[in-house]
Design an enzyme around this catalytic site. Structure first.
Site, PDB file in Angstrom:
ATOM      1  CG  HIS A  49      -5.810   1.367  -1.300  1.00 37.83           C
ATOM      2  ND1 HIS A  49      -4.724   1.826  -1.588  1.00 37.83           N
ATOM      3  CD2 HIS A  49      -5.700   0.373  -0.119  1.00 37.83           C
ATOM      4  CE1 HIS A  49      -3.767   1.231  -0.844  1.00 37.83           C
ATOM      5  NE2 HIS A  49      -4.363   0.489  -0.122  1.00 37.83           N
ATOM      6  CB  CYS A  81      -1.581   0.677   7.556  1.00 39.69           C
ATOM      7  SG  CYS A  81      -3.286   0.415   6.926  1.00 39.69           S
ATOM      8  CB  CYS A  90      -1.097   0.025   1.230  1.00 41.50           C
ATOM      9  SG  CYS A  90      -1.923  -1.530   1.331  1.00 41.50           S
TER      10      CYS A  90
END
Length: 404
Positions: free
Chosen positions: A360, A390, A91
């Site tokens: 995302h 995160c 991520c």
């Protein structure tokens, strides 16, 4: 030792964020990357020969575009002298591409670097590792890269068989965060993103993308993921993903980030080179940090990463005008805010929405967030911003940026 040079970020741009299987699905990651790189050159007038390297982030690559930064640069019309590679920090990949570019510029290894982030989760591969040894009894097992990456990211010592959802439920139990709190944050994210769309706040950062189709090409110029029709009742009606094995489960598709398609890019250079090239710096990098935690509670990792980045910059959370904290899960955001003692409704936190509403697209998210905060700061008359997220596997990145 040579003194580190100052680094600025110029022209952070992004494509619209598409839904899984949505408007951008016909384009693979390379096509999305090429689209944003060409738009970057068009909007800035930057001579591609001035670019030393393209650092690309991607979480779900295939061998259709190996070393994506290089392949995308060549396809976008950069000269053969422009080098490139790709990286994966899950991520955090997009932000890591910016930070890698910054380190090259700071140390004088390069003068002008383009940071690129891209993901086409609609085209994430199905794969097997068995085929080269012959077909086993029962046939070949195909793994879904999207699901498999979440199950294996903690390695053998820190297994995450329920993927990132399971780790989010761990934080829910640890912090005592209820379903209604999570759904309220998700609704607020959609409301902020929809309001930003309606006001035209995203227009300066979005580059339209032409998508070919059987009935002709279609131009996509708007994020698909924000839901203007979202309500608390609609969110409350969604079934928790792990309800079958955990009667207390609260994490749903509605209070989690989306799976998406997008690309984003920016120019990383020094103030002097920006001036020579006619580029306008938008942000200065003040500091950054990475942190690691137990992979089974990875969502809390932005807390130590942000504390370290702030300490290195010599500032406090109270000094920050915009806090872009990627919404992997509502419960994970709420846990971080609880540790920071920040009200979930604080207007500094994701003023224009985040992962739950905007989506995302793993490799692109870090630069998508950067493009958004670069335009938020002047709009809010702010000076300092923190970007943090995160990272599956128990990591986090945080960076402190100053309005240029």
């Amino acid at each position: 030792m040579t003194e580190l040079r100052e680094v600025v970020v110029c022209a952070p741009l992004r494509t619209p964020v598409g839904r899984l299987g949505g408007a951008l699905a016909p384009l693979d990651a390379r096509a999305l990357a090429v689209a944003v790189l060409r738009a970057l050159l068009d909007r800035t007038g930057l001579d591609p020969a001035a670019v030393d390297s393209v650092v690309a982030a991607q979480g779900y690559p295939t061998m259709e575009s190996p070393a994506l930064g290089r392949v995308a640069a060549l396809d976008a019309g950069f000269p053969i002298t422009t080098t490139g590679y790709q990286l994966d920090r899950r991520c955090g990949s997009g932000l890591q591409a910016v930070l890698n570019a910054a380190m090259e510029v700071q140390t004088g290894v390069a003068d002008v670097v383009v940071a690129l982030g891209v993901e086409s989760m609609s085209n994430a591969p199905l794969y097997t590792e068995q085929g080269r040894r012959g077909v086993p009894p029962g046939g070949l097992l195909l793994h879904d890269a999207l699901a498999r990456g979440r199950e294996t990211v903690g390695g053998t010592r820190y297994p995450t068989p329920d993927g990132n959802v399971g780790t989010a439920e761990t934080l829910r139990a640890e912090y005592g965060i209820g379903r209604r709190e999570q759904d309220a944050l998700a609704l607020r994210s959609h409301q902020r993103a929809v309001a930003a769309q309606a006001s035209g706040a995203f227009d300066a950062e979005i580059v339209p993308v032409e998508v070919p189709g059987r009935r002709g090409s279609v131009v996509v110029d708007r994020d698909e993921h924000p839901r203007p029709d979202s309500t608390l009742d609609a969110l409350a009606a969604l079934r928790p993903v792990l309800l079958a094995t955990d009667p207390d489960a609260t994490v749903t598709a509605g209070n989690s980030s989306g799976q998406n398609d997008a690309a984003a890019a920016c120019v990383v250079t020094t103030p002097d080179h920006a001036l020579r090239l006619g580029l306008t710096p938008m942000l200065r990098l003040r500091s950054w940090a990475a942190a690691g935690v137990d992979p089974r509670r990875f969502g809390i990792a932005p807390v130590p990463a942000t504390h370290l980045a702030l300490a290195r910059a010599g500032v406090a959370l109270a000094d920050v005008d915009v806090l872009e904290l990627n919404e992997a899960f509502a419960v994970q955001v709420l846990a971080c805010l609880a540790d920071w003692r920040i009200d979930p409704e604080d207007p500094r936190v994701n003023p224009r929405g985040s992962g739950i509403s905007l989506g995302h697209p793993i490799g692109a998210t870090g630069i998508r967030m950067l493009a958004t905060l670069a335009h938020e700061l002047p709009a809010l008359d702010g000076t300092l911003a923190v970007e943090t997220m995160c990272i599956g596997g128990g990591q986090a990145l945080a960076a402190v940026f100053e309005r240029a």
